[in-house]
Design an enzyme around this catalytic site. Sequence first.
Site, PDB file in Angstrom:
ATOM      1  N   ARG A   1      24.142   5.286  35.498  1.00 19.20           N
ATOM      2  CA  ARG A   1      23.299   4.873  36.631  1.00 19.20           C
ATOM      3  C   ARG A   1      23.362   5.905  37.756  1.00 19.20           C
ATOM      4  O   ARG A   1      22.376   6.145  38.448  1.00 19.20           O
ATOM      5  CB  ARG A   1      23.648   3.474  37.130  1.00 19.20           C
ATOM      6  CG  ARG A   1      22.692   2.959  38.210  1.00 19.20           C
ATOM      7  CD  ARG A   1      22.866   1.479  38.523  1.00 19.20           C
ATOM      8  NE  ARG A   1      22.168   0.605  37.594  1.00 19.20           N
ATOM      9  CZ  ARG A   1      20.922   0.148  37.755  1.00 19.20           C
ATOM     10  NH1 ARG A   1      20.221   0.484  38.840  1.00 19.20           N
ATOM     11  NH2 ARG A   1      20.372  -0.632  36.863  1.00 19.20           N
TER      12      ARG A   1
ATOM     13  N   GLU B   1      21.430  -4.981  45.637  1.00 20.60           N
ATOM     14  CA  GLU B   1      22.094  -3.683  45.787  1.00 20.60           C
ATOM     15  C   GLU B   1      21.353  -2.653  46.630  1.00 20.60           C
ATOM     16  O   GLU B   1      21.985  -1.919  47.391  1.00 20.60           O
ATOM     17  CB  GLU B   1      22.343  -3.070  44.391  1.00 20.60           C
ATOM     18  CG  GLU B   1      23.341  -3.818  43.550  1.00 20.60           C
ATOM     19  CD  GLU B   1      23.224  -3.440  42.073  1.00 20.60           C
ATOM     20  OE1 GLU B   1      22.207  -3.780  41.437  1.00 20.60           O
ATOM     21  OE2 GLU B   1      24.146  -2.786  41.570  1.00 20.60           O
TER      22      GLU B   1
END
Lengths: 491, 777
Positions: B325, B727
């Site tokens: 990620r 997030e």
Amino acid sequence: MIRFLLNDRLIEVEDTASDTTVLDYLRGNAETSSAKPATEQRTGTKEGCCSGDCGACTVVVGEPEGDRLKYNTMNACIALLPSLHGKQLLTVEDLAGTAHPQDNQNNKSELHPVQQALVDHHGSQCGFCTPGIVMSLFALHHEPPENQPDVLEALGGNLCRCTGYRPLVDAAESLANGQPDDKFFRNRAETLSRLQTIEQRGSVSGYGAFIPASEDEFARYLVENPDARILAGGTDLGLDVTQQLKKINKLVLVKSIPSLQTIHEEDNELVIGSAVTYRSLKPILTKYFPEFAQMLDRLGSQQIRNQGTLGGNIGNASPIGDTPPVLLALDASLDLRHGDTLRNIPLNRFFLDYKKTELKSGEYIARIRIPTTPHQLKVYKLSKRYGDDISTVLAAINLETSDDGHITRARVALGGMAAIPRRADLCEQILTGSPLNQETLSQAKAALCQEFSPMSDVRASSEYRLVAACNLLERYFMELSGQNVRIICHA
Amino acid sequence: MRKLPDLASEQQQSPKSGNRSAKHDSAHLHVTGKALYIDDRPEMANQLHAGFGLSTEAHADIVSINFEEVWNTPGVIAVITADDIPGHKDIGPVFPGDMLLADGRVDYIGQPVFAVAATSHKAAKLAARKAVIEYRPLDAILGIDQAMAQNSFVRPDHTMKKGDAGQAIGNADHRLSGQMSNGGQEHFYLEGQIASVIPLEDGQLHVYTSSQHPSEVQKLVAEVIGIPLNKVVADVRRMGGGFGGKETQAAAPACIAALLAVKTGRPVKFRIDRQQDMLSTGKRHPFRHRYTVGFDQQGLLAGVDIELAGDAGHSPDLTDAIVDRAMFHSDNAYYLNNATVIGHRCRTNTASNTAFRGFGGPQGMLVIERIMDDIARSTGLDPLEVRKRNLYGITDRNTTHYHQRVEHNVLHEVIGQLEESSDYWQRREAIRAYNQQSPVLKKGLALTPVKFGISFTAKHLNQAGALVHVYTDGSIQINHGGTEMGQGLYIKVAQIVANEFGVSLERVQVTSTRTDKVPNTSPTAASSGTDLNGKAAQDACQKIRDRLVDFAIEHYGVSGQEVSFHDDEVRLGERQMPFADFIQAAYLNRISLSSSGFYSTPEIHYDRETASGRPFYYFACGASVSEVTVDTLTGEYKVDRVDILHDVGHSLNPAIDRGQIEGGFIQGMGWMTTEELVWDDSGRLLSNNPATYKIPTIEDMPPVFNVELFQQPNPKHTIYHSKAVGEPPFMLGMSVWCAIRDAVSSLSDYQVNPQIDVPATPERVLTAVTSIKKAAL
């Protein structure tokens, strides 16, 4: 027997160890010597860190101050049960349903205004810090208008990891200027009189705790029991219990002794009882030493400032205590008492080595004397985080200058730079008699580097401490010459 | 049921609540202290408490353990080591490597070696300190540099490639290269790790766990004991904060408590106190970043070559996906053109680092944001100008380095609106003027965007289930696979259910997340909670509603189009009846009023072999502007003002979304500034309590804090066209770091790129200041 009011219920604690924390008592974790349950099941108050650093366990303690009932926050996780003697303890469970006059009180589920404000402003997310925040807001709400601290100051000891704090500020501000109209305010006279009957101004022996009524009694007790631990604010002592898992079998409390709680303004000095809390100290310091007073806003959190004492900060002899360097820069002295013997020594001679002091067995700090002669004190607290952080370096600098721009007397005291809070002797020598100029500054900085070799630790490296300390001296020089070069103003 | 509930009284009340910004469903419980966390549940008469003994060596063989003093501690009932685990000893969530209790060897200081059960929490804690463990020390690897030098990895590296970066950089007008690092971050959930296990009949266990992933807790508990999954129920009502720290690492205390419960036959609670929690559990991954970029005089990127190295700690945990990620986000919002991005997964002898809000994304973005600033200083352009020039295009220049096309790009709009609403250019001038006349205090300004990919990159996790019951008084219960950690998932899903049935929110009760209600769930993570579970809940509601419509057609002789649900009423052609009455009629006519629901995210795929695909269903975007003042004598700083515009699609609950944005920003700011993890030379974590590890307090909140939602409906078919918000706002905190560097760079008249690693502690800032001042001499 330890006696206190839990909300409006009289609690008498007989068989619970004195080193039981208020939090363990509330949450039903206290161990008792008898079979009958002596603890509560109030689980609204949370344990976040058990070291007085996060505020999740914040409770409110009511105690008489003159003819007023004063409500202060406290970290229940490190507070020991005997410290509640003669006080009223309020927790998050006590608030709902108290906002309306008794005769009209039919709805226990109705939220208290501080609770409602938090709900209205979306002030809770995971909710774990919320009971503590409710209690900090409650105490803030109950401060008399002339004494209202800043919202940020009042909530600085309540960590929240979810909200980012904006809704908490909004909730607090929505309450500002509102005179509390709840059961606790309405019943204050009754509560006060109940507390006065409890306190009974006599010595109270608890289960492992002794609460002397007078200083004489305390002095005698300490000579006879030099192994007893003195409990003042308990903000450090509590950590021995919760972090070191130490057992404390003998405690002696000093907060009940009136003569250790007083502040006298004498001709040329302030005389401060060693059990005066940081919070109570602030008004008088604001008058004489505003820089000192402003620094206090950054010492610990409001919960700590409400409980911690000046004498405790000195007696602990921590190299990173915030008040000792300031007191050193002001030429403070200490009245030490052993039994009936009293002596006065300059603070400069008190700290001997890491956590070692001039105090003899059975001796205690009775009073702190600070000369109130004219001064040019400036205090610089340097830490990683602005609020509720231990100093990386604390510099207290106080130079006396003559009309022709010479330094006639120098006090440069530093915390976090050595095993003890100490004056920079060499640097002071360089400064004394020298002109206030760049050349002197350079020499003074060099002296600092010569006489200090601070340690590297979790807060900062040795190099940073040294460079920063030198730069703080530079800042002092700049400020004396009228330049405003500070963003981190303490106020 | 023989007799149905009397609806007469119920029909008089039924408040209408069309308010989108509904309060958190537990708000009234939070403020009164009545919200129950696991440690608040009443204890049983024979309750036991667990504690564990931690390793004091970073890497060593265990020679012997003497438990004599442990057993001599009053209240101790049981002691277990790895040898006492009947089933799996390894609880690694994806790959092996996470021993529940050290099995002959310790791999970090703070690793659980053994566990005790005692009659009180204190007794367990005390006893666990008393074992005498003899170690034979082995060489330890501490830090990324050492791991890289010694090829110490938990997983193989991975490379993403587009075009020929080497050639493009070689041919470019200008080149820059550099190295930086970022520290980890302690989650500091206010409620520490905790689990409580109650043994039931027939070998069954009820596990109360503070976990973002109840299904994994259920599985691991079953595996360590060696029983089928159907013997274990994991139950999560709420967590006192999670932030990723309870995605995998909540499982250990649950497994320990379960083992001790089985061994003793008594209920066991395991609450890990703060210091042990900070020592034993993993954190956000520290990263080291190296980069070389080529660009033209206009600051436009020709190619980038980025090497990321993440510190996994001693085991893989989720590191593979986290470094991936980070790599996926090393473009942040910018078209990299030719790019090579390689990601290493370093093994070191520290706690196993784990998920933390952003999951590698923040680390990946840091380096490209640094590059943008540094290009600006090399070309003399304003950093905002360079950023805008390099943004992904709308119709071209819109393919990422993993070959996903960036669709529905709102970055230009978001940044355009924010630069105007924040007065960016005027303030830029004012700051330059201020810095000219201020020798000690220096101001800095930065606008940074965020583009965050939404979906689990492990494809199979993009699924969710829900269970909806309608009862005969017209009340509704909803259960789904998502967990509540404060983010407001429960209230958002309740709003969806209320909306689907056209009833007021008060009719809808959300119940605790349990593996016996909705099975085989994914973790509540990757910002996906509402996207996945909201859709699953909607699916369940629609199934019931379809049945109800069919019933209405048959029973009331109306057409399907004539049936509608709103305002707690059901409209049946001309006729209208209260929702509850209609439900009773359906019940009496034997219509099923309960349904499960399911959702899986469409379109997504990623081929790791070719490093290409469409790992993300869509992107959530945002931008922030921060202004700071730096004190160049001490390195201290203040954040003076922050403006945020964040893209939430069509917000399901603007108040809750705003809470996520503000909270995410402050947490991100903490990572960028004061939250510093410090280890000593032996590998012991020194910042292991809140006295030494400093998360932001209320006094760190910027005095001017303007937060707005960018509410353009998500063109993708997400739940009511909303966007995930958990997030992405975390990374808005980057603008604070960039602004600090901007302020320090002003000392060189914006010629020098200050080397300030993350977190930018006062010490790091002063070091950078000193180095610029020295260079100027």
